[in-house]
Motif scaffolding. Structure first.
Motif, PDB file in Angstrom:
ATOM      1  N   GLY A  42       0.779  -1.228   0.000  1.00 23.35           N
ATOM      2  CA  GLY A  42       0.000   0.000   0.000  1.00 23.35           C
ATOM      3  C   GLY A  42       0.805   1.269   0.000  1.00 23.35           C
ATOM      4  N   TYR A  65      -1.911   3.847   0.484  1.00 20.90           N
ATOM      5  CA  TYR A  65      -3.138   3.737  -0.304  1.00 20.90           C
ATOM      6  C   TYR A  65      -3.621   5.105  -0.776  1.00 20.90           C
ATOM      7  CZ  TYR A  65      -3.260  -1.179   0.722  1.00 20.90           C
ATOM      8  OH  TYR A  65      -2.934  -2.506   0.795  1.00 20.90           O
ATOM      9  N   GLY A 113      -7.557  -1.868   0.564  1.00 22.38           N
ATOM     10  CA  GLY A 113      -7.257  -0.462   0.829  1.00 22.38           C
ATOM     11  C   GLY A 113      -8.324   0.469   0.325  1.00 22.38           C
TER      12      GLY A 113
END
Length: 439
Positions: A42, A65, A113
């Motif tokens: 992420g 993210y 995410g």
């Protein structure tokens, strides 16, 4: 000697250190692509130009993210406020609250995410040292870099353990366990591995003042874990309100810095500015200076004391112990003390790392009640030892050169041997050998 000097006049944080070091790289964009290829789940590193007080530098933003730390923090505040409201309204037990947070965790992982739940998870999730270690080992970093990252987190865990009075295995990281913090530590360790300085020197650290809000509540600056990590390191407040040195920054400096003090004499080849997020009346940045330090400039301490009640034999014994303990030089000078008493000035030259050992030896083997210290630099010639074959047998000699000078000194024992064998004086033996050696 490749030298890195870190100016921490506005403290230090992981993102500031990584940004300053990134500016020293010959190809920052290529290195940035390498960072983004590490595969921290992420996480994406973004290099941003920033300006503080008219100085242009770099801010290395870590996006989890797609969101930066500032955006995460804002989301966390609203999320935590809602949790508190629900908690108070429904009178949930602690177990229920923890289970609810765990549900967010599970949903965030499952959704890859997407949505607010994933964002809140990455800031609110508390990682244990074991979980951090597992995440770091999954990155397949070079062995030395992985060891550095884990050592930095081990030192943070030990600081938290000391502050909270629990075992290291029970420590759960809050802010420093988040993925952006792990990304900062990893970036600094990898950057220093690539730069490979022979020494890292840092200024005394400006820690700021006032209070800081963290997962445990409102704490004084420096925060307790930061203060623990900075033990034995020169720090100061400086009057600026706010947290200037973070636990991550303190741990990184503690792990990597060779010594703290003023900038050494060095030829600077590159300068990097790592910008912090906040604005102050002073440029909020870590400045990294990269260059070469001459091998022949040696920082030394001079320790000295006066004695008037020791015999010559006792002073000689003390001098021998000091040499054995690592002193670079020990010498005496006659002095007149109070009431015209005759005394002896004893001086010791040593490296900073040997200070404590020298002080213990001085107080143990002399009658002094106090020792003075002065910081100095010693300029030396580069020295080497060689042996040459001559008609009179092997002859050893030392060569010293530098600062436009070359000197050679033949070993006395070899000269004495030749003088005895040839029935000549030491001066004649020296002349004969120097002619053979071409000197």
């Amino acid at each position: 000697m490749k030298t890195l000097y870190l100016d921490c006049g506005m403290g230090a944080a992981g993102d500031m250190l990584s940004a300053a070091l990134l500016e020293l790289m010959p190809d920052p964009d290529s290195f940035l692509r390498e960072l983004n290829g590490l595969g921290i789940p992420g996480v994406r590193y973004v290099r941003e130009s920033d300006e503080k007080c008219g100085i242009t530098g770099t801010h290395l933003s870590v996006r989890v993210y797609g969101r930066s730390e500032e955006e995460h923090t804002h989301s966390d505040h609203e999320h935590e406020h809602q949790h508190r409201h629900d908690y108070e309204h429904h009178d949930h037990h602690d177990h229920t609250y923890e289970h609810h947070e765990h549900t967010h965790t599970h949903q965030a992982e499952a959704s890859g995410g997407a949505g607010d739940g994933s964002l809140q998870y990455f800031r609110r999730h508390h990682r244990s040292l074991h979980q951090v270690e597992r995440l770091v080992r999954d990155l397949h970093l070079p062995g030395s870099v992985e060891a550095d990252v884990l050592a930095v987190y081990q030192s943070i865990a030990e600081a938290e353990s000391a502050v909270h009075g629990v075992e290291v295995e029970e420590i759960h990281f809050h802010e420093v366990g988040s993925r952006d913090a792990i990304a900062d530590v990893t970036a600094v360790c990898l950057l220093l591995s690539r730069l490979a300085p022979d020494e890292i020197v840092a200024s005394p650290i400006h820690v700021g003042s006032g209070q800081v809000e963290c997962a445990h509540g409102i704490l004084p600056v420096p925060a307790p874990a930061t203060a623990h990590l900075l033990k034995g390191i020169p720090i100061y407040s400086g009057g600026i309100q706010g947290e200037l040195c973070t636990p991550t920054g303190a741990a990184l400096l503690r792990h990597f810095v060779t010594r703290f003090g003023e900038m050494p004499v060095m030829q600077v080849n590159a300068v990097g500015y790592g910008m912090g997020r906040k604005d102050f009346e002073r440029a909020n940045c870590v400045r990294a200076l990269w260059g070469e330090r001459p091998e022949d400039v040696e920082p030394l301490l001079e320790l000295s004391c006066n004695v008037d009640d020791m015999t010559a034999e006792e002073i000689a014994f003390a001098m021998d112990r000091l040499f054995e303990g690592g002193a670079r030089e020990v010498y005496t000078a006659p002095i007149n003390m109070k009431k015209s008493r005759l005394g002896t000035l004893l001086r010791v030259l040593c490296l900073e790392r040997d200070r404590d050992a020298m002080l213990r030896l001085l107080f143990r083997h002399t009658s002094t009640l106090g020792v003075r210290e002065a910081v100095m630099r010693r300029y030396t010639l580069a020295r080497s030892k060689d042996t040459s074959q001559t008609p009179y047998g092997p002859v050893r000699y030392k060569t010293a050169e530098g600062w436009g000078t070359v000197r050679r000194k033949i070993e006395y024992e070899d000269l004495a041997r030749i003088a005895r064998e040839q029935g000549i004086s030491i001066a004649q033996a020296r002349a004969v050998v120097e002619r053979v050696l071409g000197g």
